[in-house]
Write an enzyme that holds these catalytic residues in place. Sequence first.
Site, mmCIF file in Angstrom:
data_model
loop_
_atom_site.group_PDB
_atom_site.id
_atom_site.type_symbol
_atom_site.label_atom_id
_atom_site.label_comp_id
_atom_site.label_asym_id
_atom_site.label_seq_id
_atom_site.Cartn_x
_atom_site.Cartn_y
_atom_site.Cartn_z
ATOM 1 N N MET A 6 0.847 -1.193 0.000
ATOM 2 C CA MET A 6 0.000 0.000 0.000
ATOM 3 C C MET A 6 0.877 1.235 0.000
ATOM 4 S SD MET A 6 -2.919 -1.192 2.745
ATOM 5 C CE MET A 6 -1.817 -2.185 3.757
ATOM 6 N N LEU A 7 0.708 2.082 -1.014
ATOM 7 C CA LEU A 7 1.514 3.282 -1.160
ATOM 8 C C LEU A 7 1.312 4.202 0.044
ATOM 9 C CD1 LEU A 7 3.427 4.772 -3.101
ATOM 10 C CD2 LEU A 7 1.416 5.916 -4.068
ATOM 11 N N CYS A 88 -1.761 -1.592 -10.692
ATOM 12 C CA CYS A 88 -2.006 -0.219 -10.269
ATOM 13 C C CYS A 88 -2.615 0.603 -11.414
ATOM 14 C CB CYS A 88 -0.707 0.432 -9.801
ATOM 15 S SG CYS A 88 -0.938 2.136 -9.238
ATOM 16 N N HIS A 159 -6.131 -9.344 -7.954
ATOM 17 C CA HIS A 159 -7.156 -8.473 -7.399
ATOM 18 C C HIS A 159 -8.436 -8.721 -8.192
ATOM 19 C CE1 HIS A 159 -8.163 -4.282 -5.595
ATOM 20 N NE2 HIS A 159 -9.258 -5.001 -5.752
ATOM 21 N N ASN A 199 -7.085 -11.405 -3.935
ATOM 22 C CA ASN A 199 -6.966 -10.101 -3.281
ATOM 23 C C ASN A 199 -8.199 -9.273 -3.609
ATOM 24 O OD1 ASN A 199 -5.154 -7.104 -4.019
ATOM 25 N ND2 ASN A 199 -5.812 -7.771 -2.014
ATOM 26 N N GLY A 200 -8.603 -8.417 -2.667
ATOM 27 C CA GLY A 200 -9.705 -7.508 -2.918
ATOM 28 C C GLY A 200 -10.900 -7.779 -2.032
ATOM 29 N N GLY A 201 -11.217 -6.836 -1.148
ATOM 30 C CA GLY A 201 -12.402 -6.959 -0.304
ATOM 31 C C GLY A 201 -12.274 -7.968 0.815
#
Length: 279
Positions: A6-7, A88, A159, A199-201
């Site tokens: 995470m940026l 991204c 993702h 990945n995701g949620g």
Amino acid sequence: MSVAPMLDWTDRHCRYLHRLLSQHALLYTEMITTGALLHGDVPRHLRFNQEEHPLALQLGGSEPADLAKAAKMGQDWGYDEINLNCGCPSERVQRGAFGACLMREADLVADGVKAMRDVVDIAVTVKHRIGIDKIESYDFVRDFVGTVADAGCNVFIVHARNAWLQGLSPKENRDIPPLRYDVVAQLKRDFPHLTIAINGGIKTDDVVQEQLEQVKSKIRAKVEHPFRVIKRQFGHVKVRYRGLRKNTQQLHTLFALANLWMVRGRLLENCQFKPAVGA
């Protein structure tokens, strides 16, 4: 189980805190561009605490030669894995011709993976979406995975959303495009020899268990905030995290670390370093 890159979040200080929460979760750096490593301050980007292992370096880039040089740096610094970001959607990343837009260029991604694998002995993995913009055909992501796998990539972190390259911010891209876990499950069925991490949620233990049953692959849970995770650990929300001892001393230590980490920006802004005056 791993913590998503995470940026502006998963720097070495944040990762050290995450390691206190779990002894075994795979941790990721923020995305670091090949240009930053080839032309910037390498120690600032790559240094980490030995306690962070296992630790993956996530790279952003598209030129195979540059990716190979950056991957070699990562291995020399002691990272356990090199991960290529093909997920991204930010405009800045698109201007650099990498990130999610690389899903249109599977052959270029395959060349990059091969170039990295030729110079490192550690794992080379790829993070990507299930589609871009309005491309929702399963064939698109299936062919992408197949092409990159032929170059030697055995691990894909997927993702389960499309990346909308126009009209949404990176933050909105994490929430607005609908989740389609069934696409990831189909990838695992079509490529049973590959590791497909979803990945995701994924924010609660119930979702983790559900996906473990459906996909039977590694789960990559996005830890949104260490303070929130600590609250969950100690009973405010029913989510189980292994590796912590429920005792008063550790509770105080973790809350202190979390509070310091949350205000780190303001602390750094107030620090003014002046040159010493001496003989």
